[in-house]
Write an enzyme that holds these catalytic residues in place. Sequence first.
Site, mmCIF file in Angstrom:
data_model
loop_
_atom_site.group_PDB
_atom_site.id
_atom_site.type_symbol
_atom_site.label_atom_id
_atom_site.label_comp_id
_atom_site.label_asym_id
_atom_site.label_seq_id
_atom_site.Cartn_x
_atom_site.Cartn_y
_atom_site.Cartn_z
ATOM 1 N N ASP A 62 0.841 -1.206 0.000
ATOM 2 C CA ASP A 62 0.000 0.000 0.000
ATOM 3 C C ASP A 62 0.876 1.256 0.000
ATOM 4 O O ASP A 62 0.365 2.375 -0.084
ATOM 5 C CB ASP A 62 -1.005 -0.002 1.159
ATOM 6 C CG ASP A 62 -0.355 0.004 2.524
ATOM 7 O OD1 ASP A 62 0.879 -0.156 2.603
ATOM 8 O OD2 ASP A 62 -1.082 0.169 3.528
ATOM 9 N N SER A 63 2.192 1.069 0.010
ATOM 10 C CA SER A 63 3.114 2.184 -0.239
ATOM 11 C C SER A 63 2.825 2.799 -1.607
ATOM 12 O O SER A 63 3.283 3.905 -1.892
ATOM 13 C CB SER A 63 4.568 1.704 -0.168
ATOM 14 O OG SER A 63 4.752 0.544 -0.961
ATOM 15 N N ASP A 91 -1.222 -6.038 -0.215
ATOM 16 C CA ASP A 91 -1.498 -5.399 1.072
ATOM 17 C C ASP A 91 -2.979 -5.121 1.239
ATOM 18 O O ASP A 91 -3.636 -4.653 0.301
ATOM 19 C CB ASP A 91 -0.773 -4.044 1.141
ATOM 20 C CG ASP A 91 0.394 -4.043 2.094
ATOM 21 O OD1 ASP A 91 0.460 -4.912 2.988
ATOM 22 O OD2 ASP A 91 1.262 -3.155 1.942
ATOM 23 N N LYS A 116 -1.259 -9.275 2.904
ATOM 24 C CA LYS A 116 -0.476 -8.831 4.069
ATOM 25 C C LYS A 116 -1.321 -7.838 4.844
ATOM 26 O O LYS A 116 -2.046 -7.042 4.238
ATOM 27 C CB LYS A 116 0.836 -8.180 3.637
ATOM 28 C CG LYS A 116 1.649 -7.627 4.825
ATOM 29 C CD LYS A 116 3.057 -7.244 4.451
ATOM 30 C CE LYS A 116 3.208 -5.894 3.826
ATOM 31 N NZ LYS A 116 2.721 -4.751 4.618
ATOM 32 N N GLU A 172 -1.246 -5.275 8.605
ATOM 33 C CA GLU A 172 -0.412 -4.713 9.656
ATOM 34 C C GLU A 172 -1.049 -4.926 11.026
ATOM 35 O O GLU A 172 -2.270 -4.931 11.151
ATOM 36 C CB GLU A 172 -0.219 -3.208 9.425
ATOM 37 C CG GLU A 172 0.530 -2.883 8.148
ATOM 38 C CD GLU A 172 0.764 -1.389 7.948
ATOM 39 O OE1 GLU A 172 0.491 -0.587 8.876
ATOM 40 O OE2 GLU A 172 1.230 -1.025 6.862
ATOM 41 N N GLU A 191 9.393 -4.226 10.313
ATOM 42 C CA GLU A 191 9.816 -2.941 9.740
ATOM 43 C C GLU A 191 10.290 -1.979 10.824
ATOM 44 O O GLU A 191 9.639 -1.831 11.870
ATOM 45 C CB GLU A 191 8.641 -2.295 8.969
ATOM 46 C CG GLU A 191 9.014 -0.914 8.424
ATOM 47 C CD GLU A 191 8.044 -0.333 7.402
ATOM 48 O OE1 GLU A 191 7.063 -1.024 7.044
ATOM 49 O OE2 GLU A 191 8.281 0.814 6.969
HETATM 50 O O1 KIV Z 1 3.523 -1.079 1.668
HETATM 51 C C1 KIV Z 1 4.674 -1.543 1.582
HETATM 52 O O2 KIV Z 1 5.388 -1.334 0.596
HETATM 53 C C2 KIV Z 1 5.158 -2.361 2.678
HETATM 54 C C3 KIV Z 1 6.597 -2.710 2.690
HETATM 55 C C4 KIV Z 1 7.398 -1.521 3.038
HETATM 56 C C5 KIV Z 1 6.883 -3.851 3.585
HETATM 57 O O3 KIV Z 1 4.412 -2.715 3.526
#
Ligand code: KIV
Length: 290
Positions: free
Chosen positions: A67-68, A106, A136, A138, A205
């Site tokens: 989600d970056s 994500d 994924k 968090e 992280e």
């Molecule tokens: O969103 C993302 O790119 C991430 C990575 C930095 C692990 O969660």
Amino acid sequence: MSTTFQLDTSTSRANPTPAPMRRLTVPKIRARKQDGAVDEPLVMLTAYTARQAQLLDEHCDMLLVGDSLGQVIYGLPSTIPVTLDMMANHAAAVVRGSYHSVVIVDMPFGSYEKSPEQAFESASQLLKASGAAAVKLEGGEAMAETIAFLSQRGIPVMGHVGLTPQAVNVLGGYAARGRSDSEADKIVGDARALDEAGAFAIVIEGVVEPIAVAITEQVAAPTIGIGASSKCDGQVLVVDDMLGMFERVPRFVKKYGDIASAISDCAAQYAADVRDRSFPGPDQTYQPKK
Ligand code: KIV
């Protein structure tokens, strides 16, 4: 949305590789850690587009549609505004562009925290729309029940502890975590809870290094570090950071290129060619047949 290539013409930029590789699977990634150690470190990068995926795929074990992308692709101030539709569309592109790596997507902020049922709805939507193999999410202990719920219902989950960017408003920024003993204990406890709940891998992280080492020793699932430790079972970086697309990157990023300068140089050359009419030249124009 179709996740398979329909185009196979010599002029299509979407051509699949001539010799597709067999795609890795989540159980194969999980099985790389045996008796507390991996054979060799797992390689993960983020990817957001089909072309990126094509270029990264053969070098990676896992591609993370992070989600970056909120900041990297959309210029948003944080990952908070990222939506399920954004994640699904970019994940579908990355699946279309890859043949080898496991693609993980994500879950965006607000799509899973309320309940395991909400998480299942969102995760199944993401996997159906994209063809990705896993999600994924968090969070620590509070997410353990959700991870167990999803894993037991056919959705593999990668955990993410330590600096969790979706919690930026609670954490107050993106500083490294775990500088006090109580915070360190909490992060290690979080990772253990995700491991027991069935996470197939855990991203660690932005933590002080001993925490990453302790987690890696104490959990059965492979750990994937970012701003953590070379002793993690694998590493991940945001691809645009490591390619040198941005001037400002977190301290833990190693830049392997300077793509920003290459793009700027190309654009400057193109602009000059357009302005002095040297582009398009004879090679780029069509003339009537004589
Ligand atoms: O969103 C993302 O790119 C991430 C990575 C930095 C692990 O969660």
